[in-house]
Each structure stands twice: as C-alpha cells, then as structure tokens.
Write a protein that holds these residues in place. Structure first.
Motif, short mmCIF file in Angstrom:
data_model
loop_
_atom_site.label_atom_id
_atom_site.label_comp_id
_atom_site.label_asym_id
_atom_site.label_seq_id
_atom_site.Cartn_x
_atom_site.Cartn_y
_atom_site.Cartn_z
N ALA A 1 5.56 8.35 2.44
CA ALA A 1 5.62 6.94 2.84
C ALA A 1 5.50 6.80 4.35
O ALA A 1 4.81 5.92 4.85
N MET A 2 6.15 7.68 5.10
CA MET A 2 6.12 7.57 6.55
C MET A 2 4.82 8.11 7.13
O MET A 2 4.39 7.68 8.19
N GLY A 3 4.19 9.03 6.44
CA GLY A 3 3.00 9.66 7.00
C GLY A 3 1.70 9.07 6.52
O GLY A 3 0.63 9.45 7.00
N GLU A 4 1.75 8.11 5.56
CA GLU A 4 0.52 7.61 4.96
C GLU A 4 -0.39 6.95 6.00
O GLU A 4 0.04 6.14 6.82
N PHE A 5 -1.67 7.34 5.92
CA PHE A 5 -2.62 6.77 6.88
C PHE A 5 -3.68 5.91 6.19
O PHE A 5 -3.81 4.72 6.48
N GLY A 6 -4.42 6.51 5.26
CA GLY A 6 -5.61 5.87 4.71
C GLY A 6 -5.39 4.48 4.15
O GLY A 6 -5.99 3.50 4.60
N ALA A 7 -4.52 4.38 3.16
CA ALA A 7 -4.33 3.10 2.48
C ALA A 7 -3.79 2.05 3.44
O ALA A 7 -4.24 0.90 3.45
N ALA B 1 0.84 -1.20 0.00
CA ALA B 1 0.00 0.00 0.00
C ALA B 1 0.88 1.26 0.00
O ALA B 1 0.58 2.24 -0.68
N THR B 2 1.97 1.21 0.75
CA THR B 2 2.87 2.37 0.80
C THR B 2 3.51 2.62 -0.56
O THR B 2 3.60 3.75 -1.03
#
Lengths: 363, 279
Positions: free
Chosen positions: B206-212, B144-145
């Motif tokens: 990449a480090m901050g992604e939440f939703g996916a 996902a990332t």
C-alpha cells in the motif's frame, strides 16, 4: 436423559448416509454405534448433536422434539475423533471454555469456574497439566482433556466419535475401561461411535450395529453376539468360517459331511443355498474321527501359537480355508504339526438362508 | 550443513553466484539509495524530508495505507472465513476474483478507476454535478490502493484456515458459544500470526504502490502525491539528492517490513501456525 431417533434419513449428494434409522437410547445407558466405515454411524452421532441436519425424521430428547434445536441449545457434550482441542488455549482454558462463553446471567463466578475445572481435571487424572498447551500432551491425555471439556457444561448427553480411534492398542484398552468406570460414576446417557467390535462389546450396555445406513441389529452385547440377526452381524462381530451347503429337513449338508440343523431353524424347510457360519473357537481338531459329531478332514497349513489361544489355519480337500482356535493344553495334547491331516468337528454353528446372506452382504 | 556428495568447488561456485547476484541486485541498490541520499550531507537530507510537499506526500501515503489496510484486513478475514469454512456455489469464482489484482497490471487497475469515475467515465457527470472528486483527488488514490492490496490478507489466510478445518469451531458451538464468541475466541487466535503477516505485506504494498496510484493521482504537488510519486517528480526535475532522501524512507520501510516479517514467521513457527509462503 433418553434419546430417541425416529426415521432419520440423510443424504450427501448422491450418497445416502442413513436410511430410515430408528434407535432408542434409554436414560443413563452407554450405547455403542458399531459399524464399518461408511455405515453412517458418525453421521447419526452428529445428527443427535445437532451438527448435521437430517433430511427427514425426528430426534427426541426425553420425548421432546429437539430436531430443530441448534447444536448450541441441545446441551450435549461432544468428543471429537481428533479431539478438536483449542490449540491456542491451555488445558485449563480448554476445559473452562464452555463456562466462560455462557451469557452473563448464567455464567458461574470466576472461583466457581476455577473449582469446576480443577474438579474435572482431577476426574480425568490430569490435575497437574492444567497449564500445558494441547500440543504438549500425548494422544490419551488429549482425549481426556476433550472429555473434561465436554463434561464441563454439565451436558445431559455425552456423545463420543471414535473416542479411542487414534490411540495405540494398550492406551485404548486402559482408556475404554476407564470410560466405563467414569460412566458408571456419573451416570450420564452416553453414545459412542466405533468400528471396533471388541470395544463395543466390552464397554457398552447396548450395541447398535449399522450397515449401509441401516440398523442391522440392536441389543445387549450378549444378544448381538450370541444371536446375530444376519450374516453381516455374525461376520462383523468376530472371525468366522463360512461353508456353503444345503438344508434338507433337519439336516445340513456341507459338501462331504452332514450334520443336524441347529434347533433355532424352522423344521422341515429345504434350502438349496444355505450359508453356514462357525466361529473358530467352536471348531475342534482331533487325530481320530470323533464318534458323535459330524466332521471332515483338513490339512494344517499354518499354526500361530502366540496369544491367548492357538490359531490353526487349515484347508479342506476341496481347497476351502478353515480357521480354528484351540486352547494351549489341547494344542499340546494333540501335538499338532504343520502338514498334518486332522479331523475337524463343529461344536456349534449358525445357518442362514441364501436370501438372508444376500441381504446382509459379505465380509 | 547437510552432508552431500557435491564437490567443494561446485558448492563454492554456486554460493558465490548466489552471493554476487544478491549483492548486485539487492544490496547494491539499497546502499546506493542511502549514499545518494546522504551525498550532500545530513542537512540537505533532512531539509528534503521537511519540505512541505514531501511532508504532504508522507501524510497522503499514511492516509491511503491507513484506510486501505484496515479495510482489506476486514475483507480478507471475511473472505478467507467464507472460503475456508463454508461450501457455497461460486466459491471458485470468488477465489479467482481475489487474485485478480495480482494478475492485472497496476496501470490497468488505475485506468479502470479513471474509466469509472473520471470526467468522461460512467459516473463522471453525476460526480461532477454533486461536486465530488474521485479521480485526481485523494479518494481515487485510496480506491486504487485498496484495489492493488486486495489479495494480500485473504491470500495469506485461506490456506491456513483450510488446513485448520472447522472442528474447533464445531466444538465451540456444541459448548454453547455464539458466532462472535467462536470467531473472537477460537478462529482469530488461531490465525493471528498469519493475519499479521498478511497485514505487513499489505501495508508494504500500500505504501509503495506506484503504477495504479500514478494513473489516478494527477500529480498535484502537495495534494495528490504519495511518496513514490513525489520521488519520481523530484528525480525528473534533477533533484537527485532530494529524490533519494525521500526514497530512503521507502527503503527504510522495506527493511522494517523484512524485520517484522521475520519476527512474525518466527513467532508463527513457535505457535505451530504454518504460514503460506507464496509471496
């Protein structure tokens, strides 16, 4: 090394850049590919370099087929129109590049590379600028770096695409004489592309004139200038005056006056649609009708006295524009003024039949 | 300041509106994160960070970014190289596809992976048979990332490489350089700042992604929680100070990213590489 291009055809989509082009570049000569934009001259140069693949035809280096050799293997030096210097390398590194990328077995030693780069920078008179970045150089300096870089790999052929195209007039002049001297010094077979007839005629041993993807004429500068094979060549190699007339027997009739046809014309032919070209410097002006020469009347519209010759613009009674060039003494002797009506006589001219002029195209 | 004819009060008004907006929407939240994080003292702050679940979230975040960023770096360079230097059929389609992750909601991106690799998904039964877990496990999070950070490097490089053209590469080829030599000695140095810029943005996302990540993670504490997910859990369980303490890590990452971005922009200007500013 000699170069031969045989029956090369190249199309880009619907556009035919080269049609069945054949040229020969004798070993050690400096040859100009001359033509207007869109004539295919740069495409031809890129095909010789291997940067472009022809649809058909062959490229021979010293008689050996090189058509399928890649650009890497052809050992040509190529100078790009906009130099294409490596922007992230110093002048020194740019020149050294071709030696540094050689396979280990062929690569010169560090010291040898060093010496060769210095020698080349001396040759192009940029010895002290080895540490500069390309962005810190003037156009003429970049051009010379590009040349040194191309020569560093000891190419057998040097190809230059509009080498002076992006430079201002004075630098152009200097650099093209310098290129000629350089060529005479190192004697490498060279081909350069230009749209500037003065440049081609001044610098080259031979000139190839291209038009619409075809070779219009090939020869020494004198040959193409003195004996243009087509109206296009005549037009392209300098300013011209154009008269429409008809040929009857050994006479050419141009509106209100007639004159003897030039000796190189076939005798006795009749052509109702002949086109006559005369260079401005081959016209003479006078207050009195000259006795032995055909002449016609025209009115002076404008005079440009600045320059090596005096340029005079005239119109005939029928309204056709005429350009004449006179030496300064002649101009002062006549005391020409704007608005005067004078007699124009033609010292020499070139007559082409209508069919030829259609073939060659206009200005 | 440039001379202009706007009266002083207009300039003052516009400047103050901009400053108030900046303070209210950007600065205040940042300050709030750090105040809340430190409200119960430094001891609680570091305790929240040293907790095994927090450490595991940090580790997973680093792992996901550590895999996604290099992969997207390679992909981005390859795609930009192909698009900028060659003409081929389907080029426009490829450019559109690269942008897809920007136009799709991250939640949808996560769901796509659940549909493909989940137990009820296309490959679910096959994966279960072979005892492989993608969804609700680390591979899903990494996938996902990668998906959501796909466009960053390519997007940064395509306009840069298009503007630079192919003449330098042609010159290198005529001088006898091989493909790899052309790439490493000519192309790569010419794009290095743009590339670094893309990598910084890619890493931040990449480090901050939440939703996916949230959709595919399953929120298994200590195993499939990344930093953003861990913050959410802590907050939902009323551990406000701990939540803000962990969130401050992301805030620090943001500040570091900004500083790095500015440094790269400055270096790029110095070396004459124009960067595309679309993010």
């Amino acid at each position: 090394m000699s170069i031969e291009v045989q029956k090369i055809t190249k199309t880009f989509g619907d556009f035919t850049a080269l049609k069945d082009v054949t040229i020969k570049v004798p070993s050690g000569q400096l040859v100009a590919l001359l033509g207007p934009s869109g004539s295919g001259k740069t495409t031809l140069l890129r095909i010789i370099a291997g940067l472009e693949v022809p649809d058909s035809g062959t490229v021979l280096f010293d008689g050996a087929d090189a058509t399928s050799r890649s650009a890497r293997e052809r050992q040509v030096g190529f100078v790009f129109q906009h130099y294409a210097l490596f922007r992230n390398m110093s002048v020194f590194e740019n020149v050294a590049f071709g030696m540094r990328v050689k396979p280990k077995s062929e690569r010169p030693t560090k010291q040898a590379i060093n010496d060769r780069v210095h020698e080349l920078l001396r040759l192009v008179q940029l010895e002290r600028l080895g540490d500069r970045q390309p962005a810190q150089l003037s156009g003429g300096q970049r051009q010379r770096v590009a040349l040194a870089r191309a020569l560093a790999v000891q190419p057998k052929v040097l190809l230059l695409d509009e080498p002076f195209g992006a430079l201002d007039a004075k630098v152009r002049q200097e650099l093209r004489r310098w290129l000629r001297r350089l060529h005479d010094e190192i004697g490498i077979t060279s081909v350069f592309v230009t749209h500037d007839q003065d440049e081609a005629l001044e610098v080259a041993d031979r000139v190839v004139i291209l038009h619409d993807g075809r070779v219009e004429q090939e020869g020494t500068p004198e040959e193409v200038y003195e004996h243009p094979a087509s109206p296009f060549v005549y037009n392209f190699l300098g300013n011209v005056n154009l008269f429409h007339g008809r040929v009857e027997g050994s006479k050419v009739h141009l509106g209100d006056f007639s004159m003897d046809a030039p000796p190189d014309m076939e005798n006795g032919q009749t052509d109702p649609g002949a086109v006559v070209y005369a260079r401005p410097h081959l016209l003479d002006l006078d207050h009195e009708p000259p006795k032995n020469r055909p002449h016609f009347k025209a009115k002076i519209v404008h005079i440009h006295p600045a320059g090596a010759v005096v340029k005079v613009e005239l119109t005939t009674d029928a309204g056709n524009p005429i350009n004449a060039e006179l030496p300064h003494e002649r101009y002062r002797g006549l005391g020409l003024q704007k608005g005067m009506t004078v007699f124009v006589s033609v010292r020499d001219m070139k007559v082409f039949s209508k069919a030829q002029s259609m073939l060659g195209g206009g200005i | 300041m440039r001379s202009n004819s706007d009266p002083l009060w207009v300039r003052l008004l516009l400047t103050s509106v901009a400053l108030v907006f900046f303070g209210l929407f950007l600065l205040l939240p940042l300050v709030a994160v750090f105040t809340e994080a430190l409200r119960k003292g430094l001891g609680t702050y570091f305790a929240a960070l040293a907790e095994p679940e927090a450490l595991s979230a940090v580790w997973l975040t680093l792992l996901a970014a550590g895999i996604a960023v290099p992969l997207n770096l390679v992909f981005g360079v390859a795609a930009a190289w192909a698009i900028a230097k060659f003409d081929f059929p389907g080029k426009q389609v490829l450019i559109t596809l690269i942008d897809l992750p920007f136009s799709v909601s991250p939640v949808v991106s996560g769901l796509i992976y659940v549909l493909i690799f989940g137990l009820q998904g296309w490959f679910g039964p096959w994966l279960a048979e072979h005892n492989l877990k993608v969804i609700f496990a680390v591979p899903g999070i990494v996938l996902a990332t990668i998906f959501v950070t796909f466009p960053f490097v390519a997007r940064e490089l395509i306009p840069l490489m298009q503007a630079q053209g192919t003449e330098e590469e042609q010159a290198a080829r005529v001088l006898g350089a091989r493909g790899w030599q052309i790439f490493s000695r000519v192309t790569l140095p010419n794009i290095k700042w743009g590339l670094l810029y893309g990598v910084i943005l890619c890493n931040a996302r990449a480090m901050g992604e939440f939703g996916a990540v949230s959709v595919v993670s399953g929120h298994i504490r200590g195993r499939t929680n990344t930093i953003p997910l861990h913050v959410e859990i802590l907050y939902n369980e009323y551990h406000a100070a701990a939540a803000f303490a962990v969130a401050s890590l992301l805030a620090i990452l943001a500040l570091v990213t900004l500083a790095a971005k500015m440094a790269v922009e400055w270096k790029a200007r110095q070396s004459g590489q124009e960067l595309a500013h679309e993010h």
